[in-house]
Design a protein around this motif. Sequence first.
Motif, short mmCIF file in Angstrom:
data_model
loop_
_atom_site.label_atom_id
_atom_site.label_comp_id
_atom_site.label_asym_id
_atom_site.label_seq_id
_atom_site.Cartn_x
_atom_site.Cartn_y
_atom_site.Cartn_z
N ASN A 105 0.80 -1.21 0.00
CA ASN A 105 0.00 0.00 0.00
C ASN A 105 0.84 1.27 0.00
OD1 ASN A 105 -2.36 -1.57 0.15
ND2 ASN A 105 -2.19 -1.70 2.38
N GLY A 106 2.16 1.13 0.11
CA GLY A 106 3.01 2.31 0.19
C GLY A 106 2.85 3.06 1.49
N ASP A 107 2.48 2.33 2.55
CA ASP A 107 2.28 2.96 3.85
C ASP A 107 3.60 3.02 4.62
OD1 ASP A 107 -0.36 3.12 3.15
OD2 ASP A 107 -0.97 1.36 4.30
N ALA A 108 3.55 3.53 5.83
CA ALA A 108 4.74 3.65 6.66
C ALA A 108 4.53 2.85 7.94
CB ALA A 108 5.01 5.11 6.99
N ALA A 154 2.99 9.60 1.98
CA ALA A 154 2.53 10.49 0.91
C ALA A 154 3.42 10.37 -0.31
CB ALA A 154 2.53 11.94 1.41
N ARG A 155 4.72 10.34 -0.12
CA ARG A 155 5.64 10.24 -1.25
C ARG A 155 5.50 8.88 -1.93
NH1 ARG A 155 11.58 11.39 0.22
NH2 ARG A 155 11.73 11.41 -2.05
N ALA A 156 5.35 7.83 -1.13
CA ALA A 156 5.24 6.49 -1.71
C ALA A 156 3.98 6.34 -2.55
CB ALA A 156 5.26 5.44 -0.60
N ALA A 157 2.98 7.15 -2.25
CA ALA A 157 1.72 7.05 -3.00
C ALA A 157 1.85 7.59 -4.41
CB ALA A 157 0.62 7.80 -2.26
N GLY A 158 2.87 8.42 -4.68
CA GLY A 158 2.94 8.95 -6.04
C GLY A 158 4.26 9.54 -6.44
N VAL A 159 5.14 9.81 -5.51
CA VAL A 159 6.41 10.46 -5.84
C VAL A 159 7.54 9.46 -5.71
CG1 VAL A 159 7.98 12.35 -5.26
CG2 VAL A 159 5.51 12.64 -4.97
N ALA A 179 5.72 -1.41 -8.29
CA ALA A 179 4.46 -2.11 -8.56
C ALA A 179 3.30 -1.13 -8.62
CB ALA A 179 4.21 -3.17 -7.50
N ARG A 180 3.28 -0.18 -7.68
CA ARG A 180 2.19 0.81 -7.70
C ARG A 180 2.23 1.67 -8.95
NH1 ARG A 180 3.63 0.76 -2.32
NH2 ARG A 180 5.09 2.50 -2.58
N ARG A 181 3.42 2.10 -9.34
CA ARG A 181 3.51 2.94 -10.55
C ARG A 181 3.17 2.13 -11.80
NH1 ARG A 181 7.48 5.07 -7.13
NH2 ARG A 181 9.10 3.62 -7.80
N ALA A 185 0.00 3.24 -14.25
CA ALA A 185 0.14 3.55 -15.67
C ALA A 185 -0.88 2.79 -16.51
CB ALA A 185 1.56 3.22 -16.13
N ARG A 186 -1.15 1.56 -16.14
CA ARG A 186 -2.10 0.76 -16.92
C ARG A 186 -3.55 1.11 -16.60
NH1 ARG A 186 2.60 -0.77 -16.87
NH2 ARG A 186 3.52 -2.09 -18.51
N LEU A 187 -3.80 1.44 -15.34
CA LEU A 187 -5.15 1.87 -15.00
C LEU A 187 -5.50 3.18 -15.69
CD1 LEU A 187 -5.38 1.06 -11.17
CD2 LEU A 187 -6.30 -0.25 -13.10
N ASP A 188 -4.50 4.04 -15.87
CA ASP A 188 -4.75 5.30 -16.59
C ASP A 188 -5.18 5.05 -18.02
OD1 ASP A 188 -4.12 6.76 -14.37
OD2 ASP A 188 -2.07 7.23 -14.99
#
Length: 582
Positions: A105-108, A154-159, A179-181, A185-188
């Motif tokens: 989930n890109g959490d901390a 926050a950064r892991a969610a998109g940066v 994996a998130r990125r 890209a494919r969901l977009d």
Amino acid sequence: MPDKCVPALAVADAAARLAPMGEGAIEYVDMPGATSLFALSFRESDTIADIAAGAGWQAEVRARADDVAAAYLASGAAVAVIDARGALDQGLAATQALGAAIAANGDALVVLVSRDDADAIGAFFEAGATQFLLDPFGDAELVQALRYAGRHAARAAGVPIERRVVPGGWRHDRDAGDARRWIAARLDDARPVVAVLIALSRLDIVNAAHGRPAVDALIEAAIRRADAVACEHLGAAAMVARLGGAEFVLVAEAEGAAVTRTITALDAALARPFAVADALAVLGCRFGVAEAQPGEDAPTLLRRASEALVAAKASDGAMLHIALPDGVVPLDALAIELHHAIERDEIDVRFQPQVEIASGRVTGVEALARWNHRTLGALGADALFAAADRADLGVALSDHIQQLVLARAMAWPAALGTLRVSLNLSAADIARPGFAVLFLARIEASGFPRGRLTIEITETGLIQDLAKASALLAELRGAGCRIAIDDFGTGYSSLAYLKALPLDYVKIDKSLVRDIDGSARDRVVVAGAITMARSLGLAVIAEGVETPAQLALLAAGGCELYQGFLLSEPVDEDALVELMGR
């Protein structure tokens, strides 16, 4: 991803998450769960709750680790705290339980550790922690650590975060952020995406026998196998990423049967023994699967997959859980689980009585397969064979059921010793070279009399090769079996079948029987089918008879036998004996 599939390993790059940030780097961001906190403290839960609340966090603080992964996911928090001070083993176990969800989930995840236990930081790091705070520390230091953790989430969610090599740690080129990125890209582009989270088990046995280095090597070997499977089945449309601990994720641009085949192959690959030192180790694994829904983003997809993995881990039976809307039967999950269902003897048989209308006597039964699923309950033949077709297990399942039916019927008590047994053959059976010889040998080996066996062929399964079906049925009929065409009236070539096939019975489909007491036209259709069959010297069996009115109309039309809930649902041997005694 390159166009060419190149198997690779992946790992969470925790060193970047540990990079210190000054006070000026703190930034409050608007993201789901950014101000929500989940904390587990075995000794200081009230204190942690007060500090978090005072700093403006919406905190859920627990003192027990029961179902910690499910509780964390349900909280919706983006930051977790595990207070391992004075409870090192419990804290490490909780970190291992949360590690995959945190990474996916890109959490901390902030771990509080006593200074005397600083040597354990490496173990927490491998389990999935992203930040650490050594005790003693003050309230302000804890608040600052939580702010850093929120910034990390926050950064892991998109940066993207700058990569660093961790000395002595994992050295792979893909992590949870990749994996998130990749998913985003494919969901977009509105492409179909699936996330498959995999958790390895039984590593404690390897650790006890060979130590932590052997466990690390074993996890890497498992990820290499997963990478090879993804490459073989999905090519460049998939990626494997390490999440931390003994968990990793396969993300793929795929849906339906392609997902089923890949997970089935992955399950088989991970079930093969691994070489450890001079011995072999067999691992267990659990899968959590989620397919992207319309409007869904990468974090939400991975969170649903994490929840599915938690459910799979909590199950005593199911090794796979698929996140689907309520009430949806997960056909892909069934297809994968069917491999294990056959091994675990979960496939059963029920027998539906066939009744002679003139006398009311039960003269035969149709054998119907059932799957006693560990979580979904009893599943009928339609779901069972649909799953088998999806998993390419139709032949294996048919063989298993044939052997089971013959063995069960052969062991019947004397009260059932005169009943005919109707056994269904599939279209795959008909297409198998040499099947008649194989099947007759199977009957011979069971000891069941061929003269009491009726072979049923579904009409819609014969369309592709009527000549081959006719030759097969003629061989079986010549050996003493009787032949019935099932579901008559639902296919496209009913008259051609009556003309070409060596038949003894015609079974009128339940969809026609259901409407017989409706309009006059419905009655004419059924009566015409019965008359046609009888004029060719064939006996007629009506399926799905549920009411006396239906039975009376069938009898008036010349039907000789029926089966359906009017007398009985499919039953086991004990209930069948009771029916025979009435």
